[in-house]
Design a protein around this motif. Sequence first.
Motif, PDB file in Angstrom:
ATOM      1  N   UNK A  13      19.812   9.023   0.621  1.00  0.00           N
ATOM      2  CA  UNK A  13      21.190   8.785   1.066  1.00  0.00           C
ATOM      3  C   UNK A  13      21.812   7.633   0.269  1.00  0.00           C
ATOM      4  N   UNK A  14      21.461   7.531  -1.003  1.00  0.00           N
ATOM      5  CA  UNK A  14      21.938   6.547  -1.979  1.00  0.00           C
ATOM      6  C   UNK A  14      21.467   5.125  -1.647  1.00  0.00           C
ATOM      7  N   UNK A  15      21.893   4.568  -0.513  1.00  0.00           N
ATOM      8  CA  UNK A  15      21.512   3.192  -0.179  1.00  0.00           C
ATOM      9  C   UNK A  15      20.246   3.115   0.660  1.00  0.00           C
ATOM     10  N   UNK A  16      19.799   4.251   1.170  1.00  0.00           N
ATOM     11  CA  UNK A  16      18.575   4.298   1.985  1.00  0.00           C
ATOM     12  C   UNK A  16      18.068   5.738   2.008  1.00  0.00           C
ATOM     13  N   UNK A  33      10.216   5.027   5.206  1.00  0.00           N
ATOM     14  CA  UNK A  33      11.643   4.721   5.101  1.00  0.00           C
ATOM     15  C   UNK A  33      11.878   3.606   4.100  1.00  0.00           C
ATOM     16  N   UNK A  34      12.973   3.722   3.343  1.00  0.00           N
ATOM     17  CA  UNK A  34      13.310   2.708   2.347  1.00  0.00           C
ATOM     18  C   UNK A  34      14.802   2.410   2.379  1.00  0.00           C
ATOM     19  N   UNK A  35      15.152   1.211   1.877  1.00  0.00           N
ATOM     20  CA  UNK A  35      16.535   0.789   1.697  1.00  0.00           C
ATOM     21  C   UNK A  35      16.668   0.235   0.290  1.00  0.00           C
ATOM     22  N   UNK A  36      17.738   0.625  -0.402  1.00  0.00           N
ATOM     23  CA  UNK A  36      17.989   0.112  -1.752  1.00  0.00           C
ATOM     24  C   UNK A  36      18.811  -1.170  -1.653  1.00  0.00           C
ATOM     25  N   UNK A  37      18.299  -2.211  -2.292  1.00  0.00           N
ATOM     26  CA  UNK A  37      19.027  -3.472  -2.385  1.00  0.00           C
ATOM     27  C   UNK A  37      18.936  -3.945  -3.830  1.00  0.00           C
ATOM     28  N   UNK A  38      20.061  -3.870  -4.545  1.00  0.00           N
ATOM     29  CA  UNK A  38      20.111  -4.321  -5.924  1.00  0.00           C
ATOM     30  C   UNK A  38      19.241  -3.523  -6.877  1.00  0.00           C
ATOM     31  N   UNK A  39      19.117  -2.218  -6.645  1.00  0.00           N
ATOM     32  CA  UNK A  39      18.312  -1.377  -7.519  1.00  0.00           C
ATOM     33  C   UNK A  39      16.821  -1.415  -7.221  1.00  0.00           C
ATOM     34  N   UNK A  40      16.449  -2.101  -6.150  1.00  0.00           N
ATOM     35  CA  UNK A  40      15.049  -2.168  -5.712  1.00  0.00           C
ATOM     36  C   UNK A  40      14.940  -1.394  -4.401  1.00  0.00           C
ATOM     37  N   UNK A  41      13.978  -0.482  -4.342  1.00  0.00           N
ATOM     38  CA  UNK A  41      13.750   0.244  -3.081  1.00  0.00           C
ATOM     39  C   UNK A  41      12.763  -0.550  -2.239  1.00  0.00           C
ATOM     40  N   UNK A  77       9.797  -2.817  -3.517  1.00  0.00           N
ATOM     41  CA  UNK A  77       9.432  -4.019  -2.759  1.00  0.00           C
ATOM     42  C   UNK A  77       8.636  -3.525  -1.550  1.00  0.00           C
ATOM     43  N   UNK A  78       7.329  -3.784  -1.521  1.00  0.00           N
ATOM     44  CA  UNK A  78       6.493  -3.268  -0.427  1.00  0.00           C
ATOM     45  C   UNK A  78       6.591  -4.127   0.835  1.00  0.00           C
ATOM     46  N   UNK A  79       7.729  -4.032   1.518  1.00  0.00           N
ATOM     47  CA  UNK A  79       7.952  -4.812   2.734  1.00  0.00           C
ATOM     48  C   UNK A  79       7.058  -4.347   3.889  1.00  0.00           C
ATOM     49  N   UNK A  80       6.746  -3.063   3.908  1.00  0.00           N
ATOM     50  CA  UNK A  80       5.866  -2.488   4.932  1.00  0.00           C
ATOM     51  C   UNK A  80       4.419  -2.920   4.646  1.00  0.00           C
ATOM     52  N   UNK A  81       3.688  -3.277   5.669  1.00  0.00           N
ATOM     53  CA  UNK A  81       2.313  -3.750   5.475  1.00  0.00           C
ATOM     54  C   UNK A  81       1.418  -2.690   4.840  1.00  0.00           C
ATOM     55  N   UNK A  82       1.610  -1.418   5.175  1.00  0.00           N
ATOM     56  CA  UNK A  82       0.782  -0.364   4.579  1.00  0.00           C
ATOM     57  C   UNK A  82       1.064  -0.264   3.077  1.00  0.00           C
ATOM     58  N   UNK A  83       2.334  -0.267   2.703  1.00  0.00           N
ATOM     59  CA  UNK A  83       2.704  -0.150   1.287  1.00  0.00           C
ATOM     60  C   UNK A  83       2.221  -1.388   0.528  1.00  0.00           C
ATOM     61  N   UNK A  84       2.321  -2.558   1.141  1.00  0.00           N
ATOM     62  CA  UNK A  84       1.828  -3.790   0.517  1.00  0.00           C
ATOM     63  C   UNK A  84       0.321  -3.691   0.249  1.00  0.00           C
ATOM     64  N   UNK A  85      -0.430  -3.229   1.229  1.00  0.00           N
ATOM     65  CA  UNK A  85      -1.882  -3.058   1.068  1.00  0.00           C
ATOM     66  C   UNK A  85      -2.180  -2.049  -0.040  1.00  0.00           C
ATOM     67  N   UNK A  86      -1.423  -0.963  -0.087  1.00  0.00           N
ATOM     68  CA  UNK A  86      -1.617   0.054  -1.130  1.00  0.00           C
ATOM     69  C   UNK A  86      -1.415  -0.564  -2.512  1.00  0.00           C
TER      70      UNK A  86
END
Length: 98
Positions: A13-16, A33-41, A77-86
């Motif tokens: 949805x472009x921004x998320x 789920x992700x949100x785009x902020x400044x070209x970073x998901x 940007x792995x804000x989620x703990x699972x994605x960060x661990x991955x």
Amino acid sequence: MGAAEMEIERRDRVTHGDYVAKLHGSDSTAKLSWTDRGGVRHAEHTFVPTSFRGQGIAEKLVQALVADARKHGFKIAPDCSYVDTYFRRHAELAELRA
């Protein structure tokens, strides 16, 4: 259907957006789920229903996000703990980390 054969739907949805996996034999879905902020998901949340955990489903969702980052040139940007661990377990992905 195991995680290996799972089809992941990309909802952009472009921004998320979300990566959504329909879970075999269920009306439930798993989602990243992700949100785009400044070209970073920013990968904000990964959810897999309790009865489907431990089957590699969350990993497949992250792999779909990583594949899209490589294809489309964005950082994660792995804000989620699972994605960060991955990301910590896969040093080869360092260039994709914001």
